[in-house]
Design a protein around this motif. Structure first.
Motif, mmCIF file in Angstrom:
data_model
loop_
_atom_site.group_PDB
_atom_site.id
_atom_site.type_symbol
_atom_site.label_atom_id
_atom_site.label_comp_id
_atom_site.label_asym_id
_atom_site.label_seq_id
_atom_site.Cartn_x
_atom_site.Cartn_y
_atom_site.Cartn_z
ATOM 1 N N GLY A 229 0.808 -1.210 0.000
ATOM 2 C CA GLY A 229 0.000 0.000 0.000
ATOM 3 C C GLY A 229 0.840 1.258 0.000
ATOM 4 N N PHE A 230 1.949 1.223 0.729
ATOM 5 C CA PHE A 230 2.811 2.396 0.831
ATOM 6 C C PHE A 230 3.510 2.697 -0.493
ATOM 7 N N GLN A 231 3.754 1.664 -1.284
ATOM 8 C CA GLN A 231 4.461 1.862 -2.557
ATOM 9 C C GLN A 231 3.676 2.771 -3.496
ATOM 10 N N ARG A 232 2.367 2.764 -3.388
ATOM 11 C CA ARG A 232 1.542 3.636 -4.235
ATOM 12 C C ARG A 232 1.774 5.113 -3.934
ATOM 13 N N ASP A 233 2.244 5.399 -2.712
ATOM 14 C CA ASP A 233 2.429 6.793 -2.300
ATOM 15 C C ASP A 233 3.852 7.299 -2.521
ATOM 16 N N LEU A 234 4.739 6.464 -3.044
ATOM 17 C CA LEU A 234 6.128 6.875 -3.234
ATOM 18 C C LEU A 234 6.292 8.118 -4.111
ATOM 19 N N PRO A 235 5.448 8.321 -5.150
ATOM 20 C CA PRO A 235 5.611 9.536 -5.965
ATOM 21 C C PRO A 235 5.460 10.839 -5.184
ATOM 22 N N ALA A 236 4.925 10.768 -3.970
ATOM 23 C CA ALA A 236 4.778 11.988 -3.175
ATOM 24 C C ALA A 236 6.094 12.433 -2.541
ATOM 25 N N PHE A 237 7.139 11.605 -2.636
ATOM 26 C CA PHE A 237 8.408 11.928 -1.998
ATOM 27 C C PHE A 237 9.405 12.478 -3.015
ATOM 28 N N PRO A 238 10.329 13.347 -2.565
ATOM 29 C CA PRO A 238 11.418 13.786 -3.450
ATOM 30 C C PRO A 238 12.225 12.578 -3.932
ATOM 31 N N ASP A 239 12.899 12.741 -5.061
ATOM 32 C CA ASP A 239 13.617 11.614 -5.668
ATOM 33 C C ASP A 239 14.604 10.967 -4.716
ATOM 34 N N TRP A 240 15.373 11.763 -3.971
ATOM 35 C CA TRP A 240 16.416 11.180 -3.128
ATOM 36 C C TRP A 240 15.822 10.351 -1.995
ATOM 37 N N ILE A 241 14.662 10.762 -1.459
ATOM 38 C CA ILE A 241 13.994 9.969 -0.423
ATOM 39 C C ILE A 241 13.382 8.716 -1.025
ATOM 40 N N ARG A 242 12.723 8.873 -2.179
ATOM 41 C CA ARG A 242 12.111 7.719 -2.832
ATOM 42 C C ARG A 242 13.164 6.666 -3.175
ATOM 43 N N ASN A 243 14.313 7.080 -3.694
ATOM 44 C CA ASN A 243 15.371 6.133 -4.045
ATOM 45 C C ASN A 243 15.895 5.403 -2.811
ATOM 46 N N ARG A 244 16.042 6.154 -1.706
ATOM 47 C CA ARG A 244 16.531 5.516 -0.481
ATOM 48 C C ARG A 244 15.537 4.482 0.037
ATOM 49 N N LEU A 245 14.254 4.813 -0.024
ATOM 50 C CA LEU A 245 13.233 3.869 0.429
ATOM 51 C C LEU A 245 13.195 2.626 -0.448
ATOM 52 N N GLU A 246 13.302 2.826 -1.755
ATOM 53 C CA GLU A 246 13.279 1.684 -2.669
ATOM 54 C C GLU A 246 14.466 0.764 -2.432
ATOM 55 N N LYS A 247 15.636 1.327 -2.183
ATOM 56 C CA LYS A 247 16.824 0.515 -1.932
ATOM 57 C C LYS A 247 16.699 -0.254 -0.625
ATOM 58 N N ARG A 248 16.138 0.419 0.376
ATOM 59 C CA ARG A 248 16.070 -0.190 1.706
ATOM 60 C C ARG A 248 14.944 -1.191 1.859
ATOM 61 N N LEU A 249 13.796 -0.894 1.272
ATOM 62 C CA LEU A 249 12.612 -1.712 1.506
ATOM 63 C C LEU A 249 12.286 -2.678 0.375
ATOM 64 N N TRP A 250 12.682 -2.320 -0.837
ATOM 65 C CA TRP A 250 12.361 -3.183 -1.974
ATOM 66 C C TRP A 250 13.606 -3.776 -2.618
ATOM 67 N N ASN A 251 14.773 -3.483 -2.028
ATOM 68 C CA ASN A 251 16.031 -4.043 -2.519
ATOM 69 C C ASN A 251 16.187 -3.813 -4.011
ATOM 70 N N ASP A 252 15.921 -2.577 -4.447
ATOM 71 C CA ASP A 252 15.950 -2.218 -5.857
ATOM 72 C C ASP A 252 17.391 -2.029 -6.316
ATOM 73 N N LYS A 253 17.983 -3.072 -6.864
ATOM 74 C CA LYS A 253 19.383 -3.028 -7.253
ATOM 75 C C LYS A 253 19.633 -2.122 -8.428
ATOM 76 N N LYS A 254 18.614 -1.867 -9.233
ATOM 77 C CA LYS A 254 18.809 -1.011 -10.408
ATOM 78 C C LYS A 254 19.135 0.418 -10.005
ATOM 79 N N LYS A 255 18.747 0.799 -8.794
ATOM 80 C CA LYS A 255 18.956 2.171 -8.357
ATOM 81 C C LYS A 255 20.170 2.306 -7.468
ATOM 82 N N ARG A 256 20.928 1.253 -7.310
ATOM 83 C CA ARG A 256 22.099 1.309 -6.458
ATOM 84 C C ARG A 256 23.228 2.054 -7.153
#
Length: 256
Positions: A229-256
């Motif tokens: 549910g929280f992933q739907r709200d990610l566009p509300a965050f600045p890019d640097w916060i969104r990228n940090r959340l994606e790396k930490r919570l979704w293990n998004d290796k493409k953004k590393r």
């Protein structure tokens, strides 16, 4: 000396604590292997998952009471008791906290996403192992502690679990409030801005996440269903916060 806790209750408190800790180990290993990163699983901050403690106590109590029945219905009731607890636990958290802490809708033969056949089989196997092997061994060691050490350990654990549960419940309500605020910002086409004059840091140094976000990391990290549910709200965050959340919570290796 003050009133002593009844021996049976004392043993069950310690049994609950030991099995809640064992459940935390199981969840950490399972989730860490599944997500390919270290996950501190569970609702509380400390190394316990209470539903495993409740499950062990309920299975043991049910099995004790069911021994007066014929073997087949006695074992059937015992093996189904953890699934019943899982359903009630899911219903309770949805009604009281308004969140879904686990969701089996992607599994076959599920009931409202609260229970499913695959995990019910897992829990039944665990219940049999608990009754036949684990429970007798654990209670033998608990009884060996003696009354004074047992009272001290039970009192210390009870004080800890109450304090940790209160903190974790508050964190869960904070998460719900924060998620509602972020969703409202997104609906208005606005972007999240940290409070208290937060700065993104100086050049060359990685800024810390704002305090508002750090407070909701634990529930998000512990429960994948909350992240959906929280992933739907990610566009509300600045890019640097969104990228940090994606790396930490979704293990998004493409953004590393």
């Amino acid at each position: 000396m003050g009133a002593m806790i009844p021996e049976k209750l004392l043993h069950y408190i310690l049994y609950f604590g030991i099995m809640a800790f064992a459940g935390w180990i199981i969840e950490v290993v399972y989730r860490s292997c599944k997500e390919k990163r270290l996950v501190n699983a569970g609702f509380l901050s400390g190394p316990v998952v209470p539903i495993y403690g409740f499950g062990a106590v309920i299975i043991t109590a049910v099995n004790t009471e069911a021994r007066s029945l014929p073997p087949v219905p006695a074992w059937l009731i015992t093996l189904l008791s953890p699934t019943a607890l899982e359903y009630v636990g899911s219903w309770f958290t949805e009604r009281i906290f308004g969140v879904t802490l686990w969701d089996y809708r992607g599994e076959r033969f599920n009931v409202r996403g609260r229970i499913c056949l695959r995990f019910s089989v897992y829990w039944a196997c665990c219940a049999a192992l608990l009754v036949l092997v684990i429970q007798p061994a654990v209670f033998t060691r608990i009884k060996a502690l003696g009354p004074y050490l047992s009272h001290f350990a039970a009192g210390a654990f009870f004080a800890y679990i109450v304090a940790d549960a209160a903190q974790s419940v508050r964190a869960l309500f904070n998460f719900k409030a924060f998620q509602a605020d972020v969703a409202a910002l997104l609906a208005k086409g606005r972007q999240f801005r940290p409070a208290f004059g937060f700065s993104e840091g100086v050049r060359g140094k990685k800024p810390k996440l704002p305090a508002e976000i750090r407070r909701v990391i634990k529930p998000l990290a512990a429960f994948p269903s909350l992240r959906k549910g929280f992933q739907r709200d990610l566009p509300a965050f600045p890019d640097w916060i969104r990228n940090r959340l994606e790396k930490r919570l979704w293990n998004d290796k493409k953004k590393r």
